[in-house]
Design a protein around this motif. Structure first.
Motif, PDB file in Angstrom:
ATOM      1  N   LEU A  79       0.919  -1.267  -0.028  1.00 32.17           N
ATOM      2  CA  LEU A  79       0.428  -0.067   0.329  1.00 32.17           C
ATOM      3  C   LEU A  79       0.857   1.492   0.128  1.00 32.17           C
ATOM      4  N   GLU A  80       2.088   0.774   0.892  1.00 35.95           N
ATOM      5  CA  GLU A  80       2.485   3.086   0.245  1.00 35.95           C
ATOM      6  C   GLU A  80       3.491   2.409  -0.688  1.00 35.95           C
ATOM      7  N   LEU A  81       3.499   1.065  -1.352  1.00 40.56           N
ATOM      8  CA  LEU A  81       4.227   1.564  -2.901  1.00 40.56           C
ATOM      9  C   LEU A  81       2.950   2.287  -3.444  1.00 40.56           C
ATOM     10  N   LEU A  82       1.355   2.031  -3.867  1.00 42.76           N
ATOM     11  CA  LEU A  82       0.809   2.395  -4.137  1.00 42.76           C
ATOM     12  C   LEU A  82       0.646   3.941  -4.297  1.00 42.76           C
TER      13      LEU A  82
ATOM     14  N   GLY B 229      -8.343   4.248  -8.861  1.00 44.62           N
ATOM     15  CA  GLY B 229      -8.637   3.532  -6.920  1.00 44.62           C
ATOM     16  C   GLY B 229      -8.242   2.871  -6.502  1.00 44.62           C
ATOM     17  N   ALA B 230      -6.965   2.275  -6.870  1.00 48.63           N
ATOM     18  CA  ALA B 230      -6.794   1.471  -6.251  1.00 48.63           C
ATOM     19  C   ALA B 230      -5.443   2.371  -5.360  1.00 48.63           C
ATOM     20  N   ILE B 231      -5.519   2.900  -5.456  1.00 48.05           N
ATOM     21  CA  ILE B 231      -4.214   4.598  -4.510  1.00 48.05           C
ATOM     22  C   ILE B 231      -5.199   4.876  -3.618  1.00 48.05           C
TER      23      ILE B 231
ATOM     24  N   ARG C 199      -4.099   5.028   0.088  1.00 48.21           N
ATOM     25  CA  ARG C 199      -4.284   6.286   1.334  1.00 48.21           C
ATOM     26  C   ARG C 199      -5.117   6.342   2.406  1.00 48.21           C
ATOM     27  N   ALA C 200      -6.204   6.006   2.452  1.00 44.94           N
ATOM     28  CA  ALA C 200      -7.070   6.371   3.256  1.00 44.94           C
ATOM     29  C   ALA C 200      -6.993   4.744   4.462  1.00 44.94           C
ATOM     30  N   VAL C 201      -6.647   3.512   4.031  1.00 44.81           N
ATOM     31  CA  VAL C 201      -6.290   2.826   5.181  1.00 44.81           C
ATOM     32  C   VAL C 201      -4.619   2.968   5.687  1.00 44.81           C
ATOM     33  N   LEU C 202      -3.335   3.081   5.089  1.00 49.28           N
ATOM     34  CA  LEU C 202      -2.270   3.914   5.542  1.00 49.28           C
ATOM     35  C   LEU C 202      -3.000   5.180   6.465  1.00 49.28           C
TER      36      LEU C 202
ATOM     37  N   ASP D 149      -9.460  11.164   2.763  1.00 52.13           N
ATOM     38  CA  ASP D 149      -8.090  10.128   2.899  1.00 52.13           C
ATOM     39  C   ASP D 149      -8.226  10.055   4.131  1.00 52.13           C
ATOM     40  N   GLY D 150      -8.650   9.690   5.180  1.00 53.49           N
ATOM     41  CA  GLY D 150      -9.258   9.106   6.184  1.00 53.49           C
ATOM     42  C   GLY D 150      -7.976   9.584   6.896  1.00 53.49           C
TER      43      GLY D 150
END
Length: 331
Positions: free
Chosen positions: A17-20, A74-76, A80-83, A147-148
């Motif tokens: 996820l950090e990579l995205l 969409g994945a990014i 970002r929201a998860v992180l 973005d959370g």
């Protein structure tokens, strides 16, 4: 959880996820490698793993760098929201270890009477709540919400927001009408007048915000609708501190503000609101959350209710004329 999501949970790592997010921010493999302190071959391998997990190509590679396609965007967004949610979870645990029972993150404009009153009401009901208020422009706050970084945003539903892509991605919890208000010092003799027309105030000394603001556009519309040329202000200012200070120091001044600022200034004392006809409506204020199908935490539900109660009381407490005129978005 369906089979595809179960596969993602088992295979996808937080580093993926950090990579995205890194690739979205820097648009090159070299830049992502530097940010994540990895080699470029390791970055390429990780990206292949991510795309294998999703079963789709997420980025287009070219001489100008690497750019996300529609699937990648969409994945990014979700990554970002998860992180950000994980970062907030860490902060919540630290706050609760320090004695808080819940943490709420609110985005709001710098001038608002509703949010402070709602926070006070929330803490009466949930005394251990820690509230973090982040101030800024509504578009920026909405992005931080998506973005959370924030739990909710209180802000004006501006024409720019309505025409953009942010508003459809959030959920309105409370919507409050707003209107143009006129304030004067308590010592101003106009305060004794029950009803005034905008045309009658053409010759007054005015304090108003700059021309590009919605309040200034509404101010000009009010006079034009009443058949007179809008007056030029003697003081043009955006800062609520400056506006409040000059209004209290110079009793000859009249000030045009939105209802949120009017309620705040009246509560501070020394000023009153004039009843001017017709009332000019401004874009509504709203409290917004992310449009997700998950149950809201109890602290957020309690804050939504507090905003609803405070907003209703404020609307009843302001002086409203019977006839209303609305400012068009193009005004």
């Amino acid at each position: 959880m369906d089979a595809k999501t179960d596969h993602l949970v088992r295979k996808l790592r937080l580093r993926h996820l950090e990579l995205l997010v890194a690739l979205a921010d820097v648009s090159t493999m070299r830049g992502a490698a530097a940010r994540l302190h990895l080699s470029q071959p390791a970055i390429s391998k990780m990206l292949g793993e991510v795309e294998e997990c999703f079963g789709a190509r997420l980025f287009e590679r070219g001489h100008q760098g690497i750019h996300a396609n529609a699937l990648g965007h969409g994945a990014i967004y979700r990554a970002r929201a998860v992180l950000h949610e994980l970062a907030r979870a860490t902060e919540d645990v630290d706050a609760m270890r320090g004695g808080a029972t819940a943490v709420l993150r609110v985005g709001a404009p710098s001038v608002t009477a509703t949010v402070p009153a709602a926070i006070a009401r929330l803490r009466e009901r949930l005394p251990g709540t820690a509230v973090h208020v982040r101030e800024g422009r509504v578009q920026e706050l909405f992005q931080r919400l998506l973005d959370g970084e924030l739990d909710c945003v209180f802000g004006a539903i501006t024409p720019q927001l309505q025409s953009g892509d942010l508003l459809p991605r959030v959920r309105p919890e409370v919507v409050l009408d707003d209107a143009l208000c006129v304030l004067v010092a308590q010592a101003n003799s106009l305060g004794a007048r029950r009803r005034l027309r905008w045309a009658e105030l053409r010759g007054a000394a005015w304090v108003v915000p700059p021309r590009e603001t919605l309040v200034r556009q509404a101010f000009m519309t009010a006079f034009l609708n009443d058949g007179v040329t809008p007056p030029e202000p003697v003081v043009e200012a955006m800062s609520s501190v400056t506006v409040g200070a000059v209004l209290r120091l110079d009793a000859s001044l009249l000030c045009a503000v939105r209802r949120e600022q009017a309620v705040d200034e009246i509560a501070r004392g020394g000023v009153r609101q004039l009843a001017v006809e017709p009332v000019i409506a401004l874009p509504s204020f709203g409290l917004f959350t992310r449009s997700e199908r998950v149950e809201q935490p109890a602290v957020l539900q309690a804050f939504v209710q507090a905003v609803r109660e405070v907003g209703g009381r404020a609307a009843r407490g302001t002086q409203m004329a019977p006839r209303r005129a609305r400012v068009s978005p193009a005004a």
